[in-house]
Design a protein around this motif. Structure first.
Motif, PDB file in Angstrom:
ATOM      1  N   TYR A   3      11.791  26.518 -34.838  1.00 49.09           N
ATOM      2  CA  TYR A   3      12.225  25.437 -35.618  1.00 49.09           C
ATOM      3  C   TYR A   3      11.364  25.188 -37.007  1.00 49.09           C
ATOM      4  CZ  TYR A   3      15.828  24.418 -32.441  1.00 49.09           C
ATOM      5  OH  TYR A   3      17.085  24.731 -31.402  1.00 49.09           O
ATOM      6  N   TYR A   8      16.215  24.879 -45.074  1.00 47.06           N
ATOM      7  CA  TYR A   8      17.394  24.712 -45.800  1.00 47.06           C
ATOM      8  C   TYR A   8      17.578  24.557 -47.220  1.00 47.06           C
ATOM      9  CZ  TYR A   8      16.276  19.858 -46.001  1.00 47.06           C
ATOM     10  OH  TYR A   8      15.291  18.613 -46.480  1.00 47.06           O
ATOM     11  N   LEU A  51      16.337  15.576 -42.738  1.00 47.69           N
ATOM     12  CA  LEU A  51      17.137  16.339 -41.917  1.00 47.69           C
ATOM     13  C   LEU A  51      16.570  16.081 -40.422  1.00 47.69           C
ATOM     14  CD1 LEU A  51      19.333  19.663 -42.040  1.00 47.69           C
ATOM     15  CD2 LEU A  51      17.864  18.853 -40.031  1.00 47.69           C
ATOM     16  N   TYR A  53      17.276  16.944 -36.310  1.00 45.74           N
ATOM     17  CA  TYR A  53      17.995  17.703 -35.663  1.00 45.74           C
ATOM     18  C   TYR A  53      17.489  17.518 -34.179  1.00 45.74           C
ATOM     19  CZ  TYR A  53      20.423  21.761 -33.754  1.00 45.74           C
ATOM     20  OH  TYR A  53      21.158  22.850 -32.803  1.00 45.74           O
ATOM     21  N   SER A  54      18.549  17.460 -33.400  1.00 46.60           N
ATOM     22  CA  SER A  54      18.695  17.470 -31.771  1.00 46.60           C
ATOM     23  C   SER A  54      19.186  18.701 -31.309  1.00 46.60           C
ATOM     24  CB  SER A  54      18.926  16.369 -31.371  1.00 46.60           C
ATOM     25  OG  SER A  54      19.334  16.372 -29.817  1.00 46.60           O
ATOM     26  N   ALA A  55      18.355  19.808 -30.919  1.00 45.52           N
ATOM     27  CA  ALA A  55      18.667  20.962 -30.309  1.00 45.52           C
ATOM     28  C   ALA A  55      19.475  20.701 -28.934  1.00 45.52           C
ATOM     29  CB  ALA A  55      17.487  21.832 -29.829  1.00 45.52           C
ATOM     30  N   LYS A  58      22.710  19.455 -30.007  1.00 46.22           N
ATOM     31  CA  LYS A  58      23.405  20.225 -31.281  1.00 46.22           C
ATOM     32  C   LYS A  58      23.946  19.525 -32.412  1.00 46.22           C
ATOM     33  CE  LYS A  58      24.338  24.469 -28.364  1.00 46.22           C
ATOM     34  NZ  LYS A  58      23.076  24.471 -27.749  1.00 46.22           N
ATOM     35  N   HIS A  59      23.004  18.582 -32.746  1.00 43.24           N
ATOM     36  CA  HIS A  59      23.489  17.469 -33.616  1.00 43.24           C
ATOM     37  C   HIS A  59      22.284  17.275 -34.831  1.00 43.24           C
ATOM     38  CE1 HIS A  59      25.440  13.676 -35.147  1.00 43.24           C
ATOM     39  NE2 HIS A  59      24.254  13.386 -35.370  1.00 43.24           N
ATOM     40  N   ALA A  60      23.017  17.567 -35.731  1.00 46.23           N
ATOM     41  CA  ALA A  60      21.866  17.046 -37.101  1.00 46.23           C
ATOM     42  C   ALA A  60      22.540  15.939 -37.849  1.00 46.23           C
ATOM     43  CB  ALA A  60      22.194  18.474 -38.157  1.00 46.23           C
ATOM     44  N   SER A  61      21.523  15.266 -38.336  1.00 49.23           N
ATOM     45  CA  SER A  61      21.790  13.997 -39.248  1.00 49.23           C
ATOM     46  C   SER A  61      21.010  14.384 -40.600  1.00 49.23           C
ATOM     47  CB  SER A  61      21.049  12.813 -38.486  1.00 49.23           C
ATOM     48  OG  SER A  61      21.800  12.344 -37.317  1.00 49.23           O
ATOM     49  N   TYR A  62      21.900  14.066 -41.521  1.00 50.88           N
ATOM     50  CA  TYR A  62      21.376  14.189 -42.899  1.00 50.88           C
ATOM     51  C   TYR A  62      21.313  12.992 -43.800  1.00 50.88           C
ATOM     52  CZ  TYR A  62      22.635  19.034 -42.158  1.00 50.88           C
ATOM     53  OH  TYR A  62      22.976  20.325 -41.712  1.00 50.88           O
ATOM     54  N   CYS A  89      12.203  17.431 -37.466  1.00 50.36           N
ATOM     55  CA  CYS A  89      12.317  16.640 -38.677  1.00 50.36           C
ATOM     56  C   CYS A  89      11.964  17.368 -39.664  1.00 50.36           C
ATOM     57  CB  CYS A  89      11.546  15.419 -38.735  1.00 50.36           C
ATOM     58  SG  CYS A  89      12.081  14.114 -37.151  1.00 50.36           S
TER      59      CYS A  89
END
Length: 110
Positions: A3, A8, A51, A53-55, A58-62, A89
């Motif tokens: 990670y 990105y 960004l 991200y929780s692996a 499987k969720h990303a917050s932008y 993060c």
């Protein structure tokens, strides 16, 4: 997956200066960074994108262009579904118009 190596965005806008990220007992993720001198690729009006991200989920917050470089910080309360999971993060800057971006940086794991 490695990670910290994920990027990105890439571009000429300067990266963030000494970023940190923390998670409070109130489930608030807070990013902070240090000020830096202005030049052609570093402006106080640059916009920060974050960004989270929780692996596990499987969720990303932008959070796109939500703070100025001069603000030196940004906080957000987590979605309930992310509470208790490891969060990777990241952040980056773009110029005020949004036409130029900078390299994203891995800020840390909370």
């Amino acid at each position: 997956m490695n990670y910290p190596k994920i990027v990105y965005s890439r571009g000429p806008v300067s990266t963030v200066n000494c970023p940190t990220v923390t998670l409070s007992e109130e489930n608030k993720v807070s990013f902070s960074w240090l000020p830096e001198g202005q030049n052609e690729n570093t402006r106080a009006s640059d916009k920060a994108t974050f960004l989270i991200y929780s692996a596990a989920k499987k969720h990303a917050s932008y959070f796109i262009a939500t703070a100025n470089r001069a603000d030196l910080g940004f906080s957000v309360v987590l979605d309930e579904q992310l509470i208790g999971t490891d969060l990777h993060c990241y952040m980056s800057f773009c110029n005020e118009s949004g036409k130029l971006v900078g390299n994203s940086m891995y800020v840390g794991l909370v």
